[in-house]
Design a protein around this motif. Structure first.
Motif, PDB file in Angstrom:
ATOM      1  N   GLY A  54      11.757  62.179  14.437  1.00  0.00           N
ATOM      2  CA  GLY A  54      11.777  63.583  14.884  1.00  0.00           C
ATOM      3  C   GLY A  54      12.886  64.167  14.704  1.00  0.00           C
ATOM      4  O   GLY A  54      13.341  65.053  15.241  1.00  0.00           O
ATOM      5  N   GLY A  55      14.136  63.429  14.202  1.00  0.00           N
ATOM      6  CA  GLY A  55      15.272  64.084  14.007  1.00  0.00           C
ATOM      7  C   GLY A  55      16.579  63.135  13.898  1.00  0.00           C
ATOM      8  O   GLY A  55      16.342  62.038  13.534  1.00  0.00           O
ATOM      9  N   GLY A  56      17.746  63.528  14.504  1.00  0.00           N
ATOM     10  CA  GLY A  56      18.712  62.407  14.111  1.00  0.00           C
ATOM     11  C   GLY A  56      19.375  62.186  15.496  1.00  0.00           C
ATOM     12  O   GLY A  56      19.429  62.761  16.699  1.00  0.00           O
ATOM     13  N   ALA A  57      20.084  61.071  15.516  1.00  0.00           N
ATOM     14  CA  ALA A  57      20.628  60.491  16.779  1.00  0.00           C
ATOM     15  C   ALA A  57      21.775  59.390  16.392  1.00  0.00           C
ATOM     16  O   ALA A  57      21.822  58.921  15.349  1.00  0.00           O
ATOM     17  CB  ALA A  57      19.391  59.691  17.456  1.00  0.00           C
ATOM     18  N   PHE A  58      22.636  59.279  17.441  1.00  0.00           N
ATOM     19  CA  PHE A  58      23.518  58.203  17.481  1.00  0.00           C
ATOM     20  C   PHE A  58      23.721  57.666  18.889  1.00  0.00           C
ATOM     21  O   PHE A  58      23.477  58.171  19.868  1.00  0.00           O
ATOM     22  CB  PHE A  58      24.888  58.738  16.810  1.00  0.00           C
ATOM     23  CG  PHE A  58      25.732  59.785  17.532  1.00  0.00           C
ATOM     24  CD1 PHE A  58      26.568  59.491  18.430  1.00  0.00           C
ATOM     25  CD2 PHE A  58      25.259  60.909  17.211  1.00  0.00           C
ATOM     26  CE1 PHE A  58      27.110  60.476  18.898  1.00  0.00           C
ATOM     27  CE2 PHE A  58      25.854  62.148  17.747  1.00  0.00           C
ATOM     28  CZ  PHE A  58      27.107  61.826  18.720  1.00  0.00           C
TER      29      PHE A  58
END
Length: 217
Positions: A54-58
């Protein structure tokens, strides 16, 4: 005449892998096909771009907290609506990090002093100006609150992070995709490599190309 070659002072230096109890395990590193290191480090934290639904993350891991297996529920920085493509720690503040994403935005984040205990979804500022995905972010080496971003729109934007405004927009310097961008030591020039097999040295203040060289391959 005999040619004298200076030997490297690092010729007897060898790297050594750390022990397993000093490593991070089970990190789901992003599989997005982009020419990125997928990680960034400073004296306190290491950040790693990971897969996210559902999106981007780090992830942001605190060096002095723990090592070992990273649970899938570990908190992340996850405000982007598209995959994160690049991250860079601010050289003037160890708790500030910038990220570029496929959602065409750049976000700047303030990491808590002791690391994340809950997922972080609200950035300090959102920088909008690219028309295509942003694959490169790089802080100015000497000036505070100055950040560079480059995207698939072949444009380089230099931002004032404090106001959220674009200081300089270099949108006519490249005719093809930008592969990499680097500041010189004092931040007066930037060097870029591009898909058109050219390396350019650019003076951002004058907004002109200082030098161009052709790559061999």
């Amino acid at each position: 005449m005999r040619r004298v070659v200076r030997q490297s002072k690092f010729r007897h230096v060898f790297g050594q892998a750390v022990k397993n109890d000093q490593c991070y395990d089970d990190i789901r590193v992003s599989r997005v096909t982009w020419d990125s290191s997928f990680c960034a480090v400073n004296p306190r934290f290491v950040a790693i771009i990971v897969d996210a639904s559902g999106g981007g993350a780090f992830l942001v891991l605190f060096f002095f907290f723990f090592f070992g297996r990273i649970d899938k529920s570990y908190p992340t920085v996850c405000g982007h609506t598209g995959p994160v493509l690049d991250i860079d720690w601010c050289p003037h503040n160890d708790q500030v990090i910038a990220s570029g994403s496929e959602d065409c935005t750049v976000m700047v984040w303030q990491i808590p002093e002791n690391g994340l205990t809950l997922s972080l979804t609200e950035p300090v500022v959102v920088l909008e100006g690219h028309s295509k995905r942003v694959g490169i972010v790089a802080w100015h080496p000497t000036a505070r609150n100055v950040l560079l971003s480059a995207g698939c729109d072949n444009a380089i934007i230099i931002w004032n992070v404090g106001t959220g405004e674009a200081l300089i927009n270099l949108d006519d310097m490249h005719v093809d995709m930008i592969y990499n961008v680097s500041w010189n030591r004092n931040g007066s020039l930037i060097c870029t490599s591009s898909k058109d097999k050219k390396v350019r040295v650019i003076d951002p203040r004058k907004q002109e190309i200082v030098a161009v060289s052709l790559c061999d391959n």
